[in-house]
Design a protein around this motif. Structure first.
Motif, short mmCIF file in Angstrom:
data_model
loop_
_atom_site.label_atom_id
_atom_site.label_comp_id
_atom_site.label_asym_id
_atom_site.label_seq_id
_atom_site.Cartn_x
_atom_site.Cartn_y
_atom_site.Cartn_z
N SER A 61 0.83 -1.20 0.00
CA SER A 61 0.00 0.00 0.00
C SER A 61 0.86 1.26 0.00
O SER A 61 0.59 2.22 -0.72
CB SER A 61 -0.93 0.00 1.22
OG SER A 61 -1.76 1.13 1.23
N SER A 62 1.92 1.24 0.80
CA SER A 62 2.84 2.39 0.85
C SER A 62 3.55 2.56 -0.48
O SER A 62 3.78 3.69 -0.93
CB SER A 62 3.88 2.17 1.96
OG SER A 62 3.26 2.11 3.23
N LYS A 65 1.39 4.30 -2.99
CA LYS A 65 1.23 5.73 -2.73
C LYS A 65 2.46 6.54 -3.13
O LYS A 65 2.40 7.78 -3.16
CB LYS A 65 0.93 5.94 -1.24
CG LYS A 65 -0.42 5.37 -0.82
CD LYS A 65 -0.65 5.49 0.68
CE LYS A 65 -1.97 4.85 1.09
NZ LYS A 65 -2.18 4.90 2.55
N ASP A 66 3.55 5.85 -3.42
CA ASP A 66 4.75 6.54 -3.89
C ASP A 66 4.45 7.15 -5.26
O ASP A 66 4.09 6.43 -6.19
CB ASP A 66 5.91 5.54 -4.01
CG ASP A 66 7.22 6.21 -4.38
OD1 ASP A 66 7.21 7.09 -5.27
OD2 ASP A 66 8.26 5.84 -3.80
N PRO A 67 4.58 8.47 -5.40
CA PRO A 67 4.25 9.15 -6.67
C PRO A 67 4.95 8.53 -7.89
O PRO A 67 4.35 8.42 -8.96
CB PRO A 67 4.71 10.59 -6.43
CG PRO A 67 4.61 10.76 -4.94
CD PRO A 67 5.03 9.44 -4.38
N SER A 70 3.16 5.06 -8.51
CA SER A 70 1.76 5.22 -8.94
C SER A 70 1.66 5.82 -10.34
O SER A 70 0.74 5.49 -11.11
CB SER A 70 0.99 6.09 -7.95
OG SER A 70 1.53 7.39 -7.88
N ALA A 117 -5.11 -1.64 -4.55
CA ALA A 117 -5.57 -1.02 -3.30
C ALA A 117 -6.90 -1.61 -2.86
O ALA A 117 -7.14 -1.81 -1.66
CB ALA A 117 -5.69 0.49 -3.48
#
Length: 207
Positions: A61-62, A65-67, A70, A117
Motif C-alpha cells: 500500500s505504501s 502511494k509513492d508518486p 503510482s 488497493a
C-alpha cells in the motif's frame, strides 16, 4: 502459445478448480477484488501467515502511494511488463513472502494492478472478521471528549456478540451540525441534528 496460456491459467487465483480448494474466508467480499482477496486469504491461511501477509500488504500500500510508482502503475499507457518490473523492484527491497509477491504478479499478468488497493482493502476486511472485529464508524460535528467516547463504546457493545470486538473509527463532519451518525456492521443509525431538522422541515411543509 498454448504452454504460455496454461502457465498463466495455473497461476490464476480465481479459477473454478482453485476455488474448490479455497479455505473459506470469514466474510464474502464481492467483486473482482473480493475474488483475489479470498484466494489470497486462502493461500495465506494454508501457510499460517495471515498476519504476516496483512503486514506485507501494508508495505504494498505504501509502495502504491509513492508518486513515482503510482505514475507508472496507474498509467494505462505503460506496458504491463514495465509496471510489473516496477512493482517487483519495490517489493524485492521489502522482502515480502512468495504469496504476496505472486499476488502482484497475477494482478500484473491480468492487467489488474490498478485494483491493488481495492484487493488490500478487501483482505483487510476479511482479517478484521477473522479476528472477530466489527467495523464501526461514528461521525460527529465536534470531537468527542474522553468520557463521551467511553460511554459510546459501552453502548456499542450492545450491537455485537460476546466473542466480537469493535474496531471503532471516528470522523468529523461539521455539516451534520450536532448529534452523531453511527454505522456498525450492517446497521446504520442517523441521530444527527441535520437529519432531525430536515425531518421537522418536511413535516411542517406537509401540514
Amino acid at each position: 502459445m498454448a504452454a504460455l496460456m496454461l502457465g498463466q491459467q495455473a497461476r490464476q487465483f480465481s479459477t473454478s478448480v482453485i476455488r474448490q480448494k479455497l479455505v473459506k474466508a470469514p466474510i464474502t467480499v464481492y467483486g473482482v477484488e473480493g475474488r483475489y482477496a479470498t484466494a489470497l486469504f486462502s493461500a495465506a491461511s494454508k501457510q499460517n501467515i495471515l498476519d504476516q501477509v496483512e503486514q506485507e500488504l501494508g508495505k504494498v500500500s505504501s509502495l502504491i502511494k509513492d508518486p513515482k510508482v503510482s505514475s507508472i502503475v496507474m498509467n494505462p499507457h505503460v506496458k504491463r511488463s514495465f509496471k510489473q518490473k516496477t512493482f517487483q523492484d519495490g517489493l524485492a527491497k521489502s522482502k515480502v513472502s512468495p504469496i504476496t509477491f505472486n499476488l502482484i504478479n497475477v494482478l500484473a499478468d491480468n492487467g489488474r494492478l490498478t485494483i491493488t488497493a481495492d484487493v488490500i482493502t478487501a483482505y483487510g476486511k476479511m482479517m478484521s472478521a477473522h479476528r472477530g472485529e466489527v467495523s464501526c464508524t461514528v461521525t460527529t460535528a465536534q470531537p468527542l471528549d474522553a468520557a463521551s467516547l467511553a460511554d459510546l463504546k459501552v453502548a456499542l457493545k450492545g450491537f455485537i456478540q460476546k466473542h466480537e470486538s469493535i474496531k471503532l473509527e471516528t470522523k468529523l463532519d461539521s455539516t451534520i451540525l450536532g448529534g452523531m451518525i453511527v454505522s456498525i456492521g450492517d446497521k446504520y443509525v442517523d441521530m444527527s441534528t441535520k437529519t432531525k431538522i430536515l425531518k421537522l422541515t418536511k413535516l411542517i411543509k406537509e401540514t
